[in-house]
Design an enzyme around this catalytic site. Sequence first.
Site, short mmCIF file in Angstrom:
data_model
loop_
_atom_site.label_atom_id
_atom_site.label_comp_id
_atom_site.label_asym_id
_atom_site.label_seq_id
_atom_site.Cartn_x
_atom_site.Cartn_y
_atom_site.Cartn_z
N ASP A 143 -10.36 3.05 1.88
CA ASP A 143 -10.49 2.34 3.27
C ASP A 143 -11.48 3.49 4.26
O ASP A 143 -12.22 3.38 4.98
CB ASP A 143 -9.19 2.17 4.24
N LYS B 102 0.79 -1.25 -0.07
CA LYS B 102 0.00 -0.18 -0.11
C LYS B 102 1.03 1.27 0.02
O LYS B 102 0.39 2.16 -0.38
CB LYS B 102 -0.82 0.13 1.13
#
Length: 276
Positions: free
Chosen positions: A105, A69
């Site tokens: 997210d 990420k």
Amino acid sequence: MADDIIRAGVIGDPIKHSRSPIIHGYWLRQLSIAGRYDTIHVPAGTAPAFFSSMIESGLAGCNVTVPHKEAALAVMDELTDTARSIGAVNTVWAEGGKLIGDNTDSYGYAANLDQRAPGWDRGGKATVIGAGGAARAIVYALLERGFDRVAIVNRTLGRAEQLANHFGPRISAHPFDALSAEMNDATLVVNTTTLGMEGKDSYTFDLSSVPEDALVSDIVYTPLVTPLLAAAKERGLRTADGLGMLLHQAVPGFERWFGARPKVSGELRALVLATM
Ligand code: ATR
């Protein structure tokens, strides 16, 4: 493979146990879209090489999971403000020959609570347990949704302080032993650590100081009822589990790649639950 099939996937290491193919596969079938979504094993350290050939390989985009990420952030042509602020990319799409990196997210966390705990964003104080990558996305969501104060409680105080410095004056940093004191005026308590996750350290939370109208949420979803949520239920507090965040964070990527906005339904939730 026929060119008219849109292809996407999720990269990570390990990647075999990702539930993303179940989620996207369900939506592809439900919406009758000619598409594929696969797991793609990209070993740690090789994300830049993967992204340098992603467009050529015919992928419309991908999700990005552990450990890529942060590495993905560095090799995108463009970033959304959200990805830049959170400091991590979990969703990538190709646009005009460029790679765009986003982070969904924070959207996923908020959208899940919108669906399952309406009124959760009434402001006041949020107490966030943890200061890792997941906490950054949650704090971003809480600030966006207008919480007046966010207290970050973490085992390593320095990481909480870093996060507080990054996000500004509405955030404060506290050591773990201040957890009870920091929860006593909270409207929302959220666990972003791996505490209570299957195979990780366990913990017994004392929620006796939490106001009775507070919402308690966890982003861990294995098990679905974590030690934090079990303690909250025991006290009769409103709870929201972590599975919904996983489902909702997938929505923006699917819409980008496959061109239709999917719904997070009870049927999808049951399908993913059946794999756990
Ligand atoms: P992620 O990116 O998934 O958030 P991470 O960056 O490794 O993962 O962060 C994990 C979080 O869980 C951290 O807040 C970590 O606390 P430290 O910053 O002190 O490491 C927290 N955590 C993990 N195990 C813990 C434990 N046994 N007790 C307390 N906190 C723990």
